[in-house]
Motif scaffolding. Sequence first.
Motif, PDB file in Angstrom:
ATOM      1  N   MET A   1     -18.694  -9.506 -24.855  1.00  0.00           N
ATOM      2  CA  MET A   1     -19.104  -9.280 -26.244  1.00  0.00           C
ATOM      3  C   MET A   1     -18.634  -7.896 -26.685  1.00  0.00           C
ATOM      4  O   MET A   1     -18.881  -6.913 -25.997  1.00  0.00           O
ATOM      5  N   ASN A   2     -17.964  -7.816 -27.846  1.00  0.00           N
ATOM      6  CA  ASN A   2     -17.588  -6.499 -28.347  1.00  0.00           C
ATOM      7  C   ASN A   2     -18.594  -6.036 -29.391  1.00  0.00           C
ATOM      8  O   ASN A   2     -19.438  -6.789 -29.856  1.00  0.00           O
ATOM      9  N   SER A   3     -18.482  -4.730 -29.782  1.00  0.00           N
ATOM     10  CA  SER A   3     -19.465  -4.150 -30.695  1.00  0.00           C
ATOM     11  C   SER A   3     -19.440  -4.816 -32.058  1.00  0.00           C
ATOM     12  O   SER A   3     -20.478  -4.942 -32.716  1.00  0.00           O
ATOM     13  N   THR A   4     -18.263  -5.271 -32.506  1.00  0.00           N
ATOM     14  CA  THR A   4     -18.161  -5.936 -33.802  1.00  0.00           C
ATOM     15  C   THR A   4     -18.948  -7.229 -33.812  1.00  0.00           C
ATOM     16  O   THR A   4     -19.688  -7.534 -34.755  1.00  0.00           O
ATOM     17  N   ASN A   5     -18.834  -8.028 -32.749  1.00  0.00           N
ATOM     18  CA  ASN A   5     -19.583  -9.279 -32.656  1.00  0.00           C
ATOM     19  C   ASN A   5     -21.075  -9.018 -32.723  1.00  0.00           C
ATOM     20  O   ASN A   5     -21.823  -9.734 -33.389  1.00  0.00           O
ATOM     21  N   PHE A   6     -21.536  -7.988 -32.032  1.00  0.00           N
ATOM     22  CA  PHE A   6     -22.975  -7.755 -31.965  1.00  0.00           C
ATOM     23  C   PHE A   6     -23.515  -7.262 -33.308  1.00  0.00           C
ATOM     24  O   PHE A   6     -24.633  -7.598 -33.695  1.00  0.00           O
ATOM     25  N   LYS A   7     -22.733  -6.465 -34.037  1.00  0.00           N
ATOM     26  CA  LYS A   7     -23.205  -5.951 -35.320  1.00  0.00           C
ATOM     27  C   LYS A   7     -23.474  -7.072 -36.314  1.00  0.00           C
ATOM     28  O   LYS A   7     -24.313  -6.935 -37.203  1.00  0.00           O
ATOM     29  N   THR A   8     -22.771  -8.162 -36.202  1.00  0.00           N
ATOM     30  CA  THR A   8     -22.957  -9.289 -37.122  1.00  0.00           C
ATOM     31  C   THR A   8     -23.757 -10.429 -36.487  1.00  0.00           C
ATOM     32  O   THR A   8     -23.844 -11.516 -37.057  1.00  0.00           O
ATOM     33  N   ALA A   9     -24.363 -10.179 -35.311  1.00  0.00           N
ATOM     34  CA  ALA A   9     -25.058 -11.244 -34.573  1.00  0.00           C
ATOM     35  C   ALA A   9     -26.366 -11.625 -35.248  1.00  0.00           C
ATOM     36  O   ALA A   9     -27.064 -10.784 -35.824  1.00  0.00           O
ATOM     37  N   ASP A  10     -26.687 -12.885 -35.198  1.00  0.00           N
ATOM     38  CA  ASP A  10     -27.977 -13.415 -35.655  1.00  0.00           C
ATOM     39  C   ASP A  10     -28.956 -13.288 -34.484  1.00  0.00           C
ATOM     40  O   ASP A  10     -28.811 -13.978 -33.472  1.00  0.00           O
ATOM     41  N   LEU A  11     -29.957 -12.433 -34.624  1.00  0.00           N
ATOM     42  CA  LEU A  11     -30.877 -12.202 -33.516  1.00  0.00           C
ATOM     43  C   LEU A  11     -31.723 -13.440 -33.206  1.00  0.00           C
ATOM     44  O   LEU A  11     -32.297 -13.537 -32.117  1.00  0.00           O
ATOM     45  N   ASN A  12     -31.798 -14.390 -34.137  1.00  0.00           N
ATOM     46  CA  ASN A  12     -32.510 -15.634 -33.847  1.00  0.00           C
ATOM     47  C   ASN A  12     -31.847 -16.410 -32.712  1.00  0.00           C
ATOM     48  O   ASN A  12     -32.490 -17.238 -32.057  1.00  0.00           O
ATOM     49  N   VAL A  51     -21.073 -14.100 -26.562  1.00  0.00           N
ATOM     50  CA  VAL A  51     -21.179 -13.492 -25.238  1.00  0.00           C
ATOM     51  C   VAL A  51     -19.912 -13.707 -24.419  1.00  0.00           C
ATOM     52  O   VAL A  51     -19.581 -12.906 -23.539  1.00  0.00           O
ATOM     53  N   GLY A  52     -19.184 -14.801 -24.693  1.00  0.00           N
ATOM     54  CA  GLY A  52     -18.001 -15.111 -23.901  1.00  0.00           C
ATOM     55  C   GLY A  52     -18.342 -15.723 -22.558  1.00  0.00           C
ATOM     56  O   GLY A  52     -17.655 -15.478 -21.558  1.00  0.00           O
ATOM     57  N   ASP A  53     -19.415 -16.537 -22.544  1.00  0.00           N
ATOM     58  CA  ASP A  53     -19.847 -17.176 -21.297  1.00  0.00           C
ATOM     59  C   ASP A  53     -20.556 -18.477 -21.650  1.00  0.00           C
ATOM     60  O   ASP A  53     -21.146 -18.604 -22.741  1.00  0.00           O
ATOM     61  N   ASP A  54     -20.541 -19.450 -20.720  1.00  0.00           N
ATOM     62  CA  ASP A  54     -21.216 -20.726 -20.974  1.00  0.00           C
ATOM     63  C   ASP A  54     -22.736 -20.578 -21.044  1.00  0.00           C
ATOM     64  O   ASP A  54     -23.420 -21.397 -21.666  1.00  0.00           O
ATOM     65  N   LEU A  55     -23.290 -19.581 -20.360  1.00  0.00           N
ATOM     66  CA  LEU A  55     -24.722 -19.259 -20.337  1.00  0.00           C
ATOM     67  C   LEU A  55     -25.572 -20.308 -19.621  1.00  0.00           C
ATOM     68  O   LEU A  55     -26.464 -19.965 -18.846  1.00  0.00           O
ATOM     69  N   PHE A  56     -25.332 -21.596 -19.881  1.00  0.00           N
ATOM     70  CA  PHE A  56     -26.101 -22.654 -19.210  1.00  0.00           C
ATOM     71  C   PHE A  56     -25.142 -23.755 -18.756  1.00  0.00           C
ATOM     72  O   PHE A  56     -24.171 -24.071 -19.453  1.00  0.00           O
ATOM     73  N   VAL A  57     -25.436 -24.327 -17.613  1.00  0.00           N
ATOM     74  CA  VAL A  57     -24.728 -25.520 -17.140  1.00  0.00           C
ATOM     75  C   VAL A  57     -25.772 -26.571 -16.798  1.00  0.00           C
ATOM     76  O   VAL A  57     -26.914 -26.248 -16.476  1.00  0.00           O
ATOM     77  N   ARG A  58     -25.381 -27.816 -16.865  1.00  0.00           N
ATOM     78  CA  ARG A  58     -26.334 -28.889 -16.589  1.00  0.00           C
ATOM     79  C   ARG A  58     -26.518 -29.063 -15.090  1.00  0.00           C
ATOM     80  O   ARG A  58     -25.560 -29.109 -14.327  1.00  0.00           O
ATOM     81  N   GLY A  59     -27.797 -29.154 -14.673  1.00  0.00           N
ATOM     82  CA  GLY A  59     -28.126 -29.394 -13.283  1.00  0.00           C
ATOM     83  C   GLY A  59     -29.079 -30.568 -13.161  1.00  0.00           C
ATOM     84  O   GLY A  59     -29.445 -31.201 -14.163  1.00  0.00           O
ATOM     85  N   GLN A  60     -29.501 -30.872 -11.957  1.00  0.00           N
ATOM     86  CA  GLN A  60     -30.381 -32.024 -11.732  1.00  0.00           C
ATOM     87  C   GLN A  60     -31.737 -31.852 -12.397  1.00  0.00           C
ATOM     88  O   GLN A  60     -32.382 -32.830 -12.773  1.00  0.00           O
ATOM     89  N   THR A  61     -32.194 -30.612 -12.548  1.00  0.00           N
ATOM     90  CA  THR A  61     -33.519 -30.366 -13.134  1.00  0.00           C
ATOM     91  C   THR A  61     -33.431 -29.866 -14.563  1.00  0.00           C
ATOM     92  O   THR A  61     -34.416 -29.374 -15.115  1.00  0.00           O
ATOM     93  N   GLY A  62     -32.249 -29.971 -15.194  1.00  0.00           N
ATOM     94  CA  GLY A  62     -32.098 -29.519 -16.569  1.00  0.00           C
ATOM     95  C   GLY A  62     -31.046 -28.439 -16.673  1.00  0.00           C
ATOM     96  O   GLY A  62     -30.186 -28.287 -15.797  1.00  0.00           O
TER      97      GLY A  62
END
Length: 314
Positions: A1-12, A51-62
Amino acid sequence: MNSTNFKTADLNLFRVFVTLLEEKNATRAGERLGLSQSAVSHALRRLREMVGDDLFVRGQTGLRPTPRAMEIADTARTALKLLETAVLAQRFDPRVDQHAFTVAAGTYISYVLGPLIAERVMAVAPNVQVHFRSLYAGMTEDLDTGRLDMVIGCFEAVPGRFTHTRLFDESGVWVVRVGHPAVAGGIDLEALARLPRLGVTGGNDDPDRTSAGHIGLRRVTSWGERYALGDDARQPFSVQDSFSALSMISRSDMICILPRRLAETAAGRGKVVMIEPPAPPPPTPFGAVMRASDGADSPNGWLLDVCREAAEGL
């Protein structure tokens, strides 16, 4: 994540992220947030791009968080809680406000500190409830999410997103039953060292991990081994708590380490004889753990003050 992306990020987006960490399911996360599953998926896609990442992957428990998601999880939780506290500016008045607290603590803590806490709460906060429950696996996650307000105990490690407040110290003392033949003619430490011992395990000593996989509270479950009394003694029995140990000691010829305050009460009732350890270690500290975002004016901040005052009466 660069600073420009974060400045315009939706905190929700981070509210969605934290809820997905806890629920591990987009549908359940949407229900908690009042969003449709498609809206949750859209928010997650935007956050992944930022963020530049998948953050979550599907597993057997969710949904399972990636290493990058775990890196930012604690910071995201703490930041959202701090924002909530700042916006609500919550100030708790125990004289009139209604509130129910849930505190995780061992049986011994409830025995020693619980009555003093109850005395103070009932005197100044007529509409407040305090519910004690045993220490359990998953309590770190419940503390994170607010299902638990405080944990009181003895800890080896406390994550940085929590605060730890020392309440009181405890030491141990060896005990045998009244009338034990080994003390009939006086205290002989060499003879006592040869007696069979009753161990107190304190329960599961595994670290308490959250569902997101990061380390939670790690508590001390047994400190009796620090009190030396001979080497390689036979330990035919062990129990899970000091009260069970006291009951077993009173009907056997074993010897055991008990917390000093419990031993003193039992000795005063003629149940046990106390034997001071030959080389006592430093006292063991017991303290209260809360979320770092709980301010002094919040209900939990008030409860911590009550616990401090109660501990001063020990």
